[in-house]
Design an enzyme around this catalytic site. Structure first.
Site, PDB file in Angstrom:
ATOM      1  N   ASP A   1     100.443  -1.441  63.765  1.00  0.00           N
ATOM      2  CA  ASP A   1     101.487  -1.321  62.738  1.00  0.00           C
ATOM      3  C   ASP A   1     101.727   0.109  62.247  1.00  0.00           C
ATOM      4  OD1 ASP A   1     101.526  -4.068  62.911  1.00  0.00           O
ATOM      5  OD2 ASP A   1     100.344  -4.393  61.106  1.00  0.00           O
TER       6      ASP A   1
ATOM      7  N   THR B   1      95.279  -0.303  64.382  1.00  0.00           N
ATOM      8  CA  THR B   1      96.341  -1.302  64.178  1.00  0.00           C
ATOM      9  C   THR B   1      97.613  -0.824  64.857  1.00  0.00           C
ATOM     10  OG1 THR B   1      97.855  -2.300  62.555  1.00  0.00           O
ATOM     11  CG2 THR B   1      96.791  -0.267  61.886  1.00  0.00           C
TER      12      THR B   1
ATOM     13  N   ARG C   1     104.101  -6.186  60.365  1.00  0.00           N
ATOM     14  CA  ARG C   1     103.803  -6.773  59.059  1.00  0.00           C
ATOM     15  C   ARG C   1     104.861  -6.300  58.066  1.00  0.00           C
ATOM     16  NH1 ARG C   1      98.948  -9.381  57.968  1.00  0.00           N
ATOM     17  NH2 ARG C   1      97.933  -8.394  59.720  1.00  0.00           N
TER      18      ARG C   1
ATOM     19  N   GLY D   1      93.623  -7.718  63.331  1.00  0.00           N
ATOM     20  CA  GLY D   1      94.389  -7.801  64.581  1.00  0.00           C
ATOM     21  C   GLY D   1      93.909  -6.759  65.577  1.00  0.00           C
TER      22      GLY D   1
ATOM     23  N   ASP E   1     100.539   1.514  59.688  1.00  0.00           N
ATOM     24  CA  ASP E   1     100.853   1.469  58.257  1.00  0.00           C
ATOM     25  C   ASP E   1      99.732   1.996  57.364  1.00  0.00           C
ATOM     26  OD1 ASP E   1      99.144  -0.591  58.860  1.00  0.00           O
ATOM     27  OD2 ASP E   1     100.187  -2.089  57.660  1.00  0.00           O
TER      28      ASP E   1
ATOM     29  N   ARG F   1      89.563 -12.403  61.561  1.00  0.00           N
ATOM     30  CA  ARG F   1      89.907 -12.186  60.153  1.00  0.00           C
ATOM     31  C   ARG F   1      88.953 -13.110  59.388  1.00  0.00           C
ATOM     32  NH1 ARG F   1      94.752  -9.362  60.701  1.00  0.00           N
ATOM     33  NH2 ARG F   1      96.175 -10.108  62.308  1.00  0.00           N
TER      34      ARG F   1
ATOM     35  N   ASP G   1      94.542  -2.341  57.505  1.00  0.00           N
ATOM     36  CA  ASP G   1      94.512  -2.365  56.051  1.00  0.00           C
ATOM     37  C   ASP G   1      93.472  -3.350  55.466  1.00  0.00           C
ATOM     38  OD1 ASP G   1      96.238  -1.331  53.808  1.00  0.00           O
ATOM     39  OD2 ASP G   1      96.224  -3.494  53.409  1.00  0.00           O
TER      40      ASP G   1
HETATM   41  O1  F6P Z   1      98.461  -6.184  61.922  1.00  0.00           O
HETATM   42  C1  F6P Z   1      98.785  -6.382  63.249  1.00  0.00           C
HETATM   43  C2  F6P Z   1      99.698  -7.571  63.435  1.00  0.00           C
HETATM   44  O2  F6P Z   1      99.996  -7.692  64.804  1.00  0.00           O
HETATM   45  C3  F6P Z   1     100.963  -7.538  62.590  1.00  0.00           C
HETATM   46  O3  F6P Z   1     101.965  -6.716  63.143  1.00  0.00           O
HETATM   47  C4  F6P Z   1     101.313  -9.001  62.544  1.00  0.00           C
HETATM   48  O4  F6P Z   1     102.058  -9.298  61.384  1.00  0.00           O
HETATM   49  C5  F6P Z   1      99.974  -9.682  62.501  1.00  0.00           C
HETATM   50  O5  F6P Z   1      99.038  -8.750  63.022  1.00  0.00           O
HETATM   51  C6  F6P Z   1      99.886 -10.974  63.272  1.00  0.00           C
HETATM   52  O6  F6P Z   1      98.626 -11.504  63.069  1.00  0.00           O
HETATM   53  P1  F6P Z   1      98.012 -12.706  63.908  1.00  0.00           P
HETATM   54  O7  F6P Z   1      97.699 -12.238  65.285  1.00  0.00           O
HETATM   55  O8  F6P Z   1      96.776 -13.085  63.166  1.00  0.00           O
HETATM   56  O9  F6P Z   1      99.045 -13.789  63.940  1.00  0.00           O
END
Ligand code: F6P
Length: 323
Positions: A128, A126, A172, A11, A130, A72, A103
Site C-alpha cells: 500500500d 506492505t 486500503r 498482508g 501508506d 492478522r 500499519d
Molecule cells: O494491506 C495490504 C492489503 O492488500 C490492502 O491493500 C487490502 O485492503 C488488504 O491488504 C486486503 O487484506 P486481506 O488479504 O486480508 O483480504
C-alpha cells in the site's frame, strides 16, 4: 551470544523474503543468533519458533510471499496475548525483534515494545505504501508493476470494444497504487480517497469530457469506502450515461503476488541490513525508512499515526497527460 527474532505480519508483500534473508544474514554476520517466528504474532504466542542459519534463507530473494507465513492476529491485541508472547520470547532468550509489516503490524509492535520495554525494529512491508516517513515500502514497486501489466492488457480489449473500464486496485485507504498505477499505464484518471469525494472526482472527469476525444477510457479506482469502489462508480455512470459501454475489473490479490522487482529486492536488502545496524546502535521503537535514497530511522509514533500525503504534483501530471 545475543538472540533476535524475526517475523512477518499482516498482508504479505513481494520482497518480504528478501528482507528476511537480509536481516538473517546481516545478524549472523554481526554474531547474533537468529530465530524465525512463523505466522506473525500468532506464532509468537503459540511458540512456532525455529533457529535460522544462513541456509534457511538461501534461494528466497526472488520469491514472492513470505517463507515465515503471515497472519492478522486478534489475540495480540489483548494484554493476555502479549504477555504470552513475552513469556515465549523470554524462554528462547530472544531480546529483540524485527517485525516486517504494515500499519497494523507496527502498531502492535509499538504497543508491545512500550509494555515490556522490548527492543523492536520495524521494516515497512506492505504493497500500500501508506507508511509515513519512507518514500517507499517493501512490495509497493512490485505491486505497481503488476498493476501496470494488468492495465496494459485490459487496455487492448478496452480499445477494441471502445469501452470505459473502471479498474479497482488495492491500497486500503491510500491512493498511491491507483495514482501512480494510472500514470504508469497511461490511464485517463485515478479516483483516490485522499481527494474530495468520489462524486466530485467523477463529475469533474465527465465535465472535462474525458470521453470526447477518446474511444476508450481507463479509470483506476482505489479500493476504499470513500471512493465507492469500481462497482459503485460503474453503476452510477451506467445510470447517468447509458450510452457508455462500461466494464469493471477488480484486480484483487494478484497484486500481492509475484517475484519482487529489482527495486524491491534492493530496498528490502538495504532495509534488512539497516535493521541490524539499528539493533547494534541500540535503537528502539523505530521503523527503517528510505528518504531520498538514504536509510532513515522513523519513530513508530510518526510512521503509524501520521497520514502519508499524496504528492499533488502527480495528480496534476496525470490530469495534464490524459487530455
Ligand atoms: O494491506 C495490504 C492489503 O492488500 C490492502 O491493500 C487490502 O485492503 C488488504 O491488504 C486486503 O487484506 P486481506 O488479504 O486480508 O483480504
Amino acid at each position: 551470544q545475543r538472540a533476535i527474532g524475526i517475523l512477518t505480519s499482516g498482508g504479505d508483500a513481494p520482497g518480504m523474503n528478501a528482507a528476511i534473508r537480509a536481516v538473517t544474514r546481516a545478524a549472523i554476520f554481526a554474531g547474533f543468533k537468529v530465530f524465525g517466528i512463523m505466522r506473525g504474532y500468532k506464532g509468537l504466542i503459540t511458540d512456532e519458533i525455529e533457529e535460522f542459519s544462513t541456509q534457511n534463507v538461501s534461494n528466497i530473494i526472488q520469491r514472492g510471499g513470505t517463507i515465515l507465513k503471515t497472519a492478522r492476529c486478534k489475540e495480540f491485541q489483548t494484554k493476555e496475548g502479549r504477555q504470552c508472547a513475552y513469556d515465549v520470547l523470554q524462554r528462547h532468550g530472544i531480546s529483540a525483534l524485527v517485525v516486517i509489516g504494515g500499519d497494523g503490524s507496527l502498531t502492535g509492535a509499538r504497543i508491545f515494545a512500550n509494555e515490556f520495554q522490548f527492543q523492536i525494529i520495524g521494516l515497512p512491508g506492505t504493497i500500500d505504501n501508506d507508511l509515513y516517513g519512507t518514500d517507499s515500502t517493501i512490495g509497493y514497486d512490485t505491486a505497481l508493476n503488476t498493476i501496470m501489466d494488468c492495465v496494459d492488457k485490459i487496455r487492448d480489449t478496452a480499445t477494441s470494444h471502445e469501452r470505459l473500464f473502471f479498474i479497482e486496485v488495492m491500497g486500503r485507504d491510500a491512493g498511491f497504487l491507483a495514482l501512480n498505477g494510472a500514470i504508469a499505464s497511461g490511464a485517463e484518471a485515478a479516483i483516490i480517497p485522499e481527494v474530495a469525494t468520489q462524486e466530485d472526482q467523477l463529475d469533474e472527469l465527465i465535465a472535462n469530457g474525458f470521453r470526447k476525444s477518446k474511444n476508450s477510457s481507463i479509470v483506476l479506482v482505489a479500493e476504499s469506502p470513500s471512493t465507492g469502489g469500481a462497482m459503485g462508480l460503474a453503476e452510477r455512470v451506467k445510470k447517468e450515461y447509458p450510452n457508455y459501454d462500461v466494464r469493471v475489473s477488480i484486480l484483487g490479490h494478484l497484486q500481492r503476488g509475484g517475484s519482487p522487482t529489482a527495486y524491491d529486492r534492493i530496498l528490502a536488502s538495504r532495509m534488512g541490513a539497516a535493521a541490524v545496524d539499528a539493533l547494534l546502535d541500540d535503537q528502539r521503537n523505530v521503523m527503517i525508512g528510505i528518504k531520498n535514497d538514504e536509510i532513515v530511522y522513523v519513530p513508530f509514533t510518526k510512521a503509524i499515526k501520521n497520514d502519508k500525503p499524496i504528492n499533488r504534483e502527480l495528480m496534476s501530471t496525470l490530469r495534464r497527460l490524459s487530455i
